[in-house]
Design a protein around this motif. Structure first.
Motif, PDB file in Angstrom:
ATOM      1  N   TYR A  82      37.724  -5.947 -25.054  1.00 25.61           N
ATOM      2  CA  TYR A  82      37.293  -5.072 -25.860  1.00 25.61           C
ATOM      3  C   TYR A  82      36.880  -5.713 -27.208  1.00 25.61           C
ATOM      4  CZ  TYR A  82      39.866  -2.116 -23.044  1.00 25.61           C
ATOM      5  OH  TYR A  82      40.420  -1.490 -21.783  1.00 25.61           O
ATOM      6  N   ILE A  83      36.099  -7.120 -27.255  1.00 27.05           N
ATOM      7  CA  ILE A  83      35.446  -7.589 -28.277  1.00 27.05           C
ATOM      8  C   ILE A  83      34.173  -6.849 -28.451  1.00 27.05           C
ATOM      9  CG2 ILE A  83      34.617  -9.663 -29.085  1.00 27.05           C
ATOM     10  CD1 ILE A  83      37.062 -11.196 -27.789  1.00 27.05           C
ATOM     11  N   SER A  84      33.711  -6.376 -29.538  1.00 24.55           N
ATOM     12  CA  SER A  84      32.394  -5.961 -29.757  1.00 24.55           C
ATOM     13  C   SER A  84      31.463  -6.763 -30.530  1.00 24.55           C
ATOM     14  CB  SER A  84      32.663  -4.641 -30.565  1.00 24.55           C
ATOM     15  OG  SER A  84      31.253  -4.201 -31.124  1.00 24.55           O
ATOM     16  N   CYS A 124      35.985 -15.917 -20.619  1.00 26.36           N
ATOM     17  CA  CYS A 124      35.485 -15.282 -19.123  1.00 26.36           C
ATOM     18  C   CYS A 124      34.184 -15.238 -18.932  1.00 26.36           C
ATOM     19  CB  CYS A 124      36.134 -14.097 -18.923  1.00 26.36           C
ATOM     20  SG  CYS A 124      35.310 -12.767 -19.938  1.00 26.36           S
ATOM     21  N   GLY A 125      33.125 -15.350 -19.866  1.00 30.94           N
ATOM     22  CA  GLY A 125      31.841 -15.452 -19.988  1.00 30.94           C
ATOM     23  C   GLY A 125      31.168 -13.869 -19.590  1.00 30.94           C
ATOM     24  N   ARG A 126      31.806 -13.000 -19.266  1.00 31.63           N
ATOM     25  CA  ARG A 126      31.264 -11.982 -18.768  1.00 31.63           C
ATOM     26  C   ARG A 126      30.132 -11.325 -19.597  1.00 31.63           C
ATOM     27  NH1 ARG A 126      36.370  -8.030 -17.246  1.00 31.63           N
ATOM     28  NH2 ARG A 126      37.017  -8.930 -15.338  1.00 31.63           N
ATOM     29  N   CYS A 127      30.216 -11.538 -20.872  1.00 29.82           N
ATOM     30  CA  CYS A 127      29.425 -11.046 -22.111  1.00 29.82           C
ATOM     31  C   CYS A 127      28.085 -11.815 -21.565  1.00 29.82           C
ATOM     32  CB  CYS A 127      29.833 -11.239 -23.455  1.00 29.82           C
ATOM     33  SG  CYS A 127      30.468 -12.937 -23.672  1.00 29.82           S
ATOM     34  N   THR A 128      27.963 -13.018 -21.397  1.00 31.19           N
ATOM     35  CA  THR A 128      26.756 -13.823 -21.290  1.00 31.19           C
ATOM     36  C   THR A 128      26.020 -13.557 -19.804  1.00 31.19           C
ATOM     37  OG1 THR A 128      27.935 -15.737 -20.715  1.00 31.19           O
ATOM     38  CG2 THR A 128      27.239 -15.433 -23.081  1.00 31.19           C
ATOM     39  N   VAL A 147      31.492  -4.769 -21.288  1.00 35.64           N
ATOM     40  CA  VAL A 147      31.973  -5.459 -20.338  1.00 35.64           C
ATOM     41  C   VAL A 147      33.113  -6.384 -20.527  1.00 35.64           C
ATOM     42  CG1 VAL A 147      30.626  -7.634 -20.403  1.00 35.64           C
ATOM     43  CG2 VAL A 147      31.115  -6.789 -17.956  1.00 35.64           C
ATOM     44  N   CYS A 148      33.360  -6.423 -21.901  1.00 42.00           N
ATOM     45  CA  CYS A 148      34.487  -7.581 -22.298  1.00 42.00           C
ATOM     46  C   CYS A 148      35.856  -6.893 -21.899  1.00 42.00           C
ATOM     47  CB  CYS A 148      34.356  -7.649 -23.948  1.00 42.00           C
ATOM     48  SG  CYS A 148      35.491  -8.766 -24.589  1.00 42.00           S
ATOM     49  N   PRO A 149      36.782  -7.657 -21.382  1.00 43.13           N
ATOM     50  CA  PRO A 149      38.004  -7.116 -20.849  1.00 43.13           C
ATOM     51  C   PRO A 149      38.739  -7.153 -22.302  1.00 43.13           C
ATOM     52  CG  PRO A 149      37.578  -9.510 -20.212  1.00 43.13           C
ATOM     53  CD  PRO A 149      36.441  -8.987 -20.839  1.00 43.13           C
TER      54      PRO A 149
HETATM   55  S1  SF4 Z   1      33.745 -12.112 -25.463  1.00 47.28           S
HETATM   56 FE1  SF4 Z   1      34.889 -10.987 -24.176  1.00 47.28          FE
HETATM   57  S2  SF4 Z   1      33.583 -11.036 -22.448  1.00 47.28           S
HETATM   58 FE2  SF4 Z   1      32.741 -12.599 -23.659  1.00 47.28          FE
HETATM   59  S3  SF4 Z   1      33.760 -14.640 -23.048  1.00 47.28           S
HETATM   60 FE3  SF4 Z   1      35.210 -13.556 -24.818  1.00 47.28          FE
HETATM   61  S4  SF4 Z   1      36.643 -12.275 -23.673  1.00 47.28           S
HETATM   62 FE4  SF4 Z   1      35.002 -12.893 -21.887  1.00 47.28          FE
END
Ligand code: SF4
Ligand code: SF4
Length: 344
Positions: free
Chosen positions: A319-321, A228-232, A315-317
């Motif tokens: 829950y990746i840390s 999803c790219g939210r992390c970036t 922000v990761c949906p």
């Molecule tokens: S690590 Fe989490 S926030 Fe980042 S792209 Fe993957 S699912 Fe999305």
């Protein structure tokens, strides 16, 4: 120079500064979070001290001021190019220590990465000044101490933090002394608060061998990460963008060129002519992102890219840390080294 204010006194300082500067700060947006009935803290233009969120960490970073999500670079017609008009006032941006360190990473990429300086970036950057928000306590996901970004001693005009109903400020700019002393209750030198420890610890490997690229540590992200790219997009040190031309007319000769956020985690980022795509798997994208943050950037510029703000974890949906991923990489490197020693 240190000053202590009542809330009203500091509010008057901000009110007066508002006529000289555009002020951007974290603002609590009630009910505007990702899920129903959730809030979000993101940067916005403020006029009053009461609008500024000093307690919570911002979910999104200051970077949208320097690199808007979608920013028009210029308008074009068949024979003319015009730049968008800009408010030429200086800009004051409220940031925490990790983000002040992230500004250095942004400057590195846009101003000191090769022969050319990015003109569009520089004309905004030249007008920016920073206000440091002191951190009295660590937030849950921060690992700024291990990334050495927990303290800032310069690079700000003044600091701000609230304690026992009073506002403490360390003023660096002599030109603001009269305004500060006229509205404060007393003078008191106090360095901006910073945390000495976090709840999260990371062990960043000193050397990252190329063999880590083939390690199975990345495999779990093929299925866990949804790209999803939210992390970036929330990251204060991710600087990537792409270009978009918007045409106003059918002949394609009148329109505008925009610079738009882009991310190595999102589909399409590594597409090339002929239908090829580097890093199709999400685990490969994770590898690229993580190694850029904790190894490749450092190889080129001599210091780590990640500032440990913890926003990506929050922000990761899925829950990746990210912090845990750094530790997994470190463990994988150590266990490969131990294996080699046992064989020798
Ligand atoms: S690590 Fe989490 S926030 Fe980042 S792209 Fe993957 S699912 Fe999305
Ligand atoms: S990678 Fe994560 S912790 Fe590091 S600077 Fe970016 S958002 Fe913050």
């Amino acid at each position: 120079m240190g000053f202590v204010f009542s809330r009203d006194g500091f509010a008057e300082v901000i009110r007066q500064l508002g006529s000289r500067y555009r002020i951007y700060a974290p603002v609590l947006k009630k009910g505007e979070g990702r899920f129903t009935d959730t809030d979000v803290v993101r940067y916005d233009y403020v006029k009053n001290f009461d609008e500024i969120e000093l307690e919570k960490r911002s979910d999104y970073s200051f970077k949208e001021i320097l690199l808007p999500v979608s920013g028009t670079l210029f308008y074009f017609t068949e024979d003319k190019v015009t730049e968008p008009e800009m408010d030429d006032r200086e800009i004051l941006v409220f940031v925490r220590s990790c983000d002040l360190h992230a500004v250095k990473r942004f400057d590195q990429i846009y101003l000191h990465n090769g022969q050319e300086r990015d003109w569009f970036y520089e004309r905004v950057r030249d007008r920016l000044k920073f206000v440091l928000i002191g951190c009295r306590e660590s937030f849950d996901d921060c690992f700024c101490v291990d990334m050495h970004t927990n303290e800032s001693t310069d690079g700000y005009v003044f600091s701000v933090e609230e304690a026992d109903g009073e506002i403490y400020s360390d003023l660096k700019e002599e030109g603001l002394r009269e305004l500060f002393s006229g509205n404060s209750v007393r003078e008191e030198d106090k360095a901006p608060a910073h945390v000495e420890t976090n709840k999260i610890f990371v062990s960043v490997p000193d050397e990252v061998p190329v063999s880590i690229c083939k390690d199975k540590v990345w495999d779990e992200y093929d299925s866990r990460c949804i790209g999803c790219g939210r992390c970036t997009l929330v990251c204060p040190t991710c600087t990537c963008f792409t270009m978009e031309d918007i045409y106003y007319s059918d002949n394609g000769k009148v329109g505008e060129r925009r610079r738009v956020h882009a991310s190595c985690m999102i589909d399409g980022y590594s597409n090339v002519a002929g239908g090829g795509e580097y890093r199709k798997k999400h685990g490969e994208r994770m590898r690229f992102k993580v190694l850029h943050k904790i190894s490749d950037f450092k190889k080129k510029f001599g210091y780590q890219m990640c500032v440990g703000c913890g926003r990506c974890d929050m922000v990761c949906p899925e829950y990746i840390s990210f912090s845990e991923c750094i530790n997994k990489v470190d463990r994988a490197i150590r266990s490969a080294e131990d294996g080699k020693e046992a064989q020798a």
